[in-house]
Design an enzyme around this catalytic site. Structure first.
Site, short mmCIF file in Angstrom:
data_model
loop_
_atom_site.label_atom_id
_atom_site.label_comp_id
_atom_site.label_asym_id
_atom_site.label_seq_id
_atom_site.Cartn_x
_atom_site.Cartn_y
_atom_site.Cartn_z
CG ASN A 107 -3.52 4.50 1.70
OD1 ASN A 107 -4.46 4.84 1.90
ND2 ASN A 107 -2.59 3.34 1.73
CB SER A 148 -0.97 0.03 1.20
OG SER A 148 -0.08 0.12 2.44
CD GLU A 185 -4.49 3.58 -4.84
OE1 GLU A 185 -4.47 4.68 -5.03
OE2 GLU A 185 -3.65 2.94 -4.03
CG HIS A 188 -3.07 -0.60 -2.74
ND1 HIS A 188 -3.15 0.64 -2.53
CD2 HIS A 188 -3.07 -1.13 -1.67
CE1 HIS A 188 -3.42 0.99 -1.27
NE2 HIS A 188 -3.45 -0.38 -0.52
#
Ligand code: 3HC
Length: 703
Positions: A482, A411, A444, A432
């Protein structure tokens, strides 16, 4: 007649053939053509019945969504359907593929409907912030009943042809050629003397049930479940009109309500999302002839919550998957977790026993890397630590067959460094997933510096197969989601130091439409997870940047969120309801005091701007750096992975709709008052100065 519609005469039957690839969307030219064709059939005294078919893969997929928001051009769809329904000769709609929205409304305007057995019909307008605006809310309840009509109109999901038959939406199913079936059905009508039968004149669906009670129940449900959504209550109002008004008046009421929806900002946001999802699949520099590799078998390394969730995704899509754990005990725990997850779905009624057995049979537990020799794709989902990833990828490199795709679920770690542990970095890609992986739609797809075109195309194809919203992102700390979340979380914490409570911040963002507030999310995920990321960030970011301290204080006190029964909130055992944590107030006071901040009341608007604009500013940097291909990709990530309200279209679209000049002005104020974190993104400054939007910006046209 329009080029998109052909009219042929087959003896005494007029055959109208519509052809507007790719999905026969009912744009102006098609509407015009249909109108003229039905008028010509009506005027031709040799014609005794009309058959309507579509070329290509589907019946009409609805109104042309690209026309929404532009000035209307006649004839409107309701006008066309009025003429179709008013025709004095019986007409048959021949449905194949999907008859959706305005497409189903055209079919309902015809006097009879037959559908190929594999066809589906539905009214998905609500997903676009609309309601069926060409008679669907008036004609469907008259045929299928109010309960079924509300289910279809409020849910938006299509129903299978067989079910449509049961509910009198479709008269008969057929197999084989569309034209043959349509002509045969029309001939039978003529032979049997069955004439015009207008849906708008039917009453069967409205009789024999307490419609007022049904409507009241759905109303209450919508108010509870979808607060903030504009169109569902208007859908109900339109169906309610059908239960008490004659058709013409009901249609008028439907039109008014449709226009309210059409002009709402929510419609614009949801239509943006519709096209964003289709755009995301397009990768600018991928040669058109790039062929994805076939993925017949997959493997997942790591049987933690994430690894098991990913394995379930493959099993759900019918792909056999090996799940690797280091020892037998850990493996058994992982397999049990898979069984438990499916058992819960069976208990809830969302999965049949048979499907559970079938899916579990696709998951094979293994402990030996040698068993990976024949798989086409491996997804690594082990502990987020570069040394551990190195070990895994070196072993995969040794055992996997040439051409196997090696994916990492990291991540935040550097995918290029991970790829360098193998002899084939071109076969390495990031996949991801978001937790819980079997539930969350976002994927992702991380494109490394050396990921090959073929592997990237394969990753996107597997995303589609797993029914994910797959979005390509580049390599950077935290990728897109993130990386932006880091800004958002930090600003939320700063608000606590300025004077807010977690309750106030969470409530403000829930009122904005976020699925959960940031502190409730952190308590759910566990505060220790963020701690490692915060430590790493502090090590790499410039020393003069100031960080909030509340999360670290909670961690130091062992208050890690739900798992310890206390974090930003307190929880009673076995209960997830957030209650006030009495030990937090002195921590907040200390945090403010140490920074010399005088705590004050914060306005809801300030809370929202400070958090949401931090996403926007970082999103602009991500866009300019080319980490995301387009602003709508960033929107999709936030809509599908972070609980951003669908009806606001994502953070970048939201900023566009506020106006980038206004957003920039606020960010400049925050920069002056709150320091370096708020330095405006150069792209934001540029677009605001030029009066442009993120949506309208393309990297190659940036100049
Ligand atoms: N209008 C304009 N373009 C449309 C469209 C529509 N109704 N439906 C699909 N398209 C376009 C897509 O944008 C895509 O374009 P692209 O190739 O340039 O990206 C292309 O058609 C193919 O679409 P998909 O990639 O989605 O193709 P699939 O085969 O996966 O799916 C589908 C086909 C099930 C028909 C799907 O496209 C779909 O769900 N379409 C939308 C249906 C819909 O919402 N209809 C209601 C419209 S509102 C309405 O009718 C109002 C009325 O009540 C007055």
């Amino acid at each position: 007649m329009s080029e998109l519609v052909r009219l042929q005469r087959r003896d005494e039957i007029a055959l109208i053939i519509a052809d507007n690839p790719p999905v026969n969307a009912l744009g102006q030219a098609l509407r015009q053509g249909l109108l003229q064709a039905f008028q010509a059939a009506e005027a031709d005294s040799r014609v005794r019945a009309v058959v309507l078919v579509c070329e290509g893969s589907t019946f009409f997929a609805g109104a042309d969504i690209k026309e929404f928001g532009k000035p209307p051009v006649a004839p409107s769809l309701p006008e066309v359907i009025d003429v179709i329904e008013g025709c004095s000769k019986p007409s048959v709609a021949v449905i194949h593929g999907t008859a959706l929205g305005g497409g189903l409304e055209v079919a309902l305007g015809c006097h009879y409907r037959i559908a190929r057995a594999d066809a589906r019909v539905g009214l998905p307008e609500v997903k676009l912030g609309l309601l069926p605006g060409a008679g669907g809310t008036q004609r469907l309840p008259r045929l299928a009943g109010v309960a079924k009509a509300l289910e279809m109109i409020l849910g938006g999901a299509p129903v299978e042809a067989g079910e449509a038959c049961e509910y009198h939406i479709v008269d008969e199913l057929f197999e084989g050629d569309l034209t043959d079936a349509g002509l045969a059905y029309a001939r039978r009508l003529l032979q049997e003397g069955r004439g015009v039968r207008r849906s708008g004149e039917q009453t069967r669906g409205l009789e024999g049930t307490d419609n007022a009670a049904l409507i009241a129940a759905r109303h209450a449900e919508v108010v509870k479940r979808s607060p903030g959504l504009f169109s569902p209550l208007r859908c109900i109002a339109a169906v309610e009109a059908a239960t008490r008004l004659p058709l013409a008046e009901g249609l008028e009421r439907e039109r008014e309500l449709f226009l309210e929806c059409l002009n709402s900002p929510q419609r614009a946001a949801l239509v943006h999302t519709f096209f964003a999802e289709r755009q995301a699949a397009k990768i600018a520099d991928l040669p058109v002839d790039t062929r994805p590799r076939e993925i017949r078998t997959a493997a997942v390394i790591g049987g933690g919550a994430m690894g098991v969730g990913i394995a379930l995704c493959f099993a759900n899509a019918g792909v056999p998957v090996k799940l690797l754990e280091v020892g037998d005990e850990a493996l058994q725990r992982a397999l049990q977790r898979a069984r438990d997850t499916y058992a819960t779905s069976v208990k809830r009624g969302s999965l049949s026993e048979a499907a559970m057995v079938q899916r579990l049979a696709l998951i094979e537990g293994i402990t030996d890397y040698a068993a990976l020799a024949d798989v086409d794709l491996v997804v690594e989902a082990v502990f987020e630590d570069m040394a551990v990833k190195q070990q895994v990828f070196e072993r995969l490199d040794a055992v996997c067959k040439p051409g196997a795709i090696l994916a990492s679920n990291t991540s935040s770690l550097d995918l290029n460094a991970i790829a360098a542990f193998t002899r084939h970095p071109e076969d390495v890609v990031g996949l991801h997933f978001f937790s819980p992986a079997n539930v969350m739609r976002l994927l992702e797809v991380v494109r490394g510096a050396r990921t090959s075109h073929e592997v990237l195309a394969s990753a996107m194809a597997i995303g589609r197969k797993l029914k994910k919203v797959a979005v390509v992102v580049g390599v950077c700390d935290g990728f897109v989601g993130n990386r932006m979340l880091f800004q958002y979380g930090r600003e939320a914490e700063f608000l606590l130091e300025e004077g807010a409570t977690p309750q106030q911040v969470d409530a403000a963002l829930r009122n904005f439409g976020m699925a959960m507030g940031p502190f409730a999310v952190r308590d759910l995920a566990g505060l220790d997870i963020g701690q490692a990321i915060r430590k790493r960030q502090r090590a790499i970011l410039p020393a003069h940047l100031e960080f909030p301290t509340v999360a670290d204080r909670l961690c130091a006190a062992g208050m890690l969120g739900q798992k310890t029964g206390v974090g930003y909130y307190r929880y009673e055992p076995g209960n997830r309801t957030p209650l006030e944590n009495p030990e937090l107030a002195p921590m907040l006071a200390a945090a403010s005091r140490e920074k010399g901040i005088e705590r004050r009341e914060l306005e809801e608007r300030y809370i929202v701007e400070r958090t949401i604009y931090s996403l926007v500013n970082e999103g602009a940097k991500i866009l300019e750096e080319g980490i995301a291909q387009r602003s709508s990709d960033i929107d999709l990530i936030y809509l599908n992975g972070y609980g951003f309200p669908a009806w606001r279209g994502g953070p970048m679209f939201y900023a566009d709709s506020v106006g980038l000049d206004k957003v920039l002005a606020t960010i400049r104020e925050l920069h002056a008052r709150c320091g370096e974190w708020w330095k405006p993104a150069p792209l934001l400054e540029k677009l605001a100065a030029e009066g442009r939007t993120f949506s309208g910006w393309q990297p190659d046209r940036a100049g």
